[in-house]
Design a protein around this motif. Structure first.
Motif, short mmCIF file in Angstrom:
data_model
loop_
_atom_site.label_atom_id
_atom_site.label_comp_id
_atom_site.label_asym_id
_atom_site.label_seq_id
_atom_site.Cartn_x
_atom_site.Cartn_y
_atom_site.Cartn_z
N GLU A 46 11.96 -50.28 -11.90
CA GLU A 46 12.49 -51.47 -12.43
C GLU A 46 11.73 -52.59 -11.85
O GLU A 46 11.11 -52.39 -10.74
CB GLU A 46 14.06 -51.71 -11.84
N VAL A 48 11.55 -55.78 -9.19
CA VAL A 48 12.33 -56.34 -8.26
C VAL A 48 12.03 -57.82 -7.86
O VAL A 48 13.04 -58.59 -8.00
CB VAL A 48 11.80 -55.54 -7.02
N ALA A 61 15.31 -59.98 -9.02
CA ALA A 61 16.41 -59.15 -9.69
C ALA A 61 17.69 -59.47 -8.85
O ALA A 61 17.62 -59.67 -7.84
CB ALA A 61 16.23 -57.43 -9.42
N ASP A 62 18.79 -59.37 -9.71
CA ASP A 62 20.01 -59.86 -9.01
C ASP A 62 20.31 -58.89 -7.83
O ASP A 62 20.96 -59.51 -6.66
CB ASP A 62 21.26 -59.88 -10.11
N SER A 63 19.95 -57.89 -7.98
CA SER A 63 20.39 -56.80 -6.69
C SER A 63 19.41 -57.21 -5.41
O SER A 63 20.12 -56.49 -4.34
CB SER A 63 19.83 -55.38 -7.04
N VAL A 64 18.58 -58.03 -5.43
CA VAL A 64 17.82 -58.38 -4.13
C VAL A 64 17.79 -59.73 -3.85
O VAL A 64 17.34 -60.23 -2.73
CB VAL A 64 16.41 -57.81 -4.26
N LYS A 65 18.39 -60.80 -4.67
CA LYS A 65 18.44 -62.06 -4.59
C LYS A 65 19.21 -62.35 -3.09
O LYS A 65 20.33 -61.88 -2.88
CB LYS A 65 19.39 -62.62 -5.76
N ARG A 67 18.05 -61.46 -0.40
CA ARG A 67 17.56 -60.55 0.57
C ARG A 67 16.37 -60.51 0.66
O ARG A 67 15.57 -60.36 1.62
CB ARG A 67 18.45 -59.14 0.50
N LYS A 87 19.05 -52.02 2.25
CA LYS A 87 20.51 -51.03 1.87
C LYS A 87 19.95 -49.64 1.59
O LYS A 87 18.73 -49.68 0.91
CB LYS A 87 21.27 -51.56 0.83
N ASP A 89 20.35 -48.11 -1.17
CA ASP A 89 19.92 -48.21 -2.66
C ASP A 89 18.66 -48.97 -2.84
O ASP A 89 18.00 -48.75 -3.80
CB ASP A 89 20.87 -49.06 -3.40
N ASP A 90 18.17 -49.46 -1.82
CA ASP A 90 16.65 -49.93 -1.89
C ASP A 90 15.74 -48.94 -1.72
O ASP A 90 14.55 -49.07 -1.95
CB ASP A 90 16.55 -51.09 -0.90
#
Length: 124
Positions: A46, A48, A61-65, A67, A87, A89-90
């Protein structure tokens, strides 16, 4: 020889930080957008984050915005990824890709060159 050499990965506790580096060689990296991608075990690769060739535009990506922060130094053929508040999940292998197409809304596409990656393991 790989077009990219990634470094900076390792084992870090949740909430910790790492700074990844990606050094390009063998091609004119300053003509390309450069993206950081990741692949966790059993999951698809995916995107990043991606940065335009000039460095003036970025995509996350929304999951890392909020951070992660991507940056580049074209004089050093290097792209960085500062990762904060990590996290579990990273956890993944993080690798660089040189993209022929960039969009602020969707990031890097059309990857011409890939690196081999560096492992990030977020665990207590």
């Amino acid at each position: 020889q790989s077009p990219f050499v990634e470094s900076g990965g390792g084992l870090v506790q949740p909430g910790g930080s790492l700074r990844l580096s990606c050094v390009a060689s063998g091609f004119s990296s300053d003509f390309y957008a450069i993206g950081w991608f990741r692949q966790a075990p059993g999951k698809e690769r995916e995107g990043v984050s991606c940065i335009s060739s000039s460095g003036r535009s970025t995509n996350y990506a929304d999951s890392v915005k909020g951070r992660f922060t991507i940056s580049r130094d074209n004089a050093k053929n290097t792209v960085y990824l500062q990762m904060n508040n990590l996290k579990p999940d990273d956890t993944a292998v993080y690798l660089c890709g040189a993209a022929s197409v960039f969009g602020v809304d969707w990031g890097c596409r059309g990857i011409d060159y890939w690196g081999e990656g560096t492992l990030v393991n977020v665990s207590s």
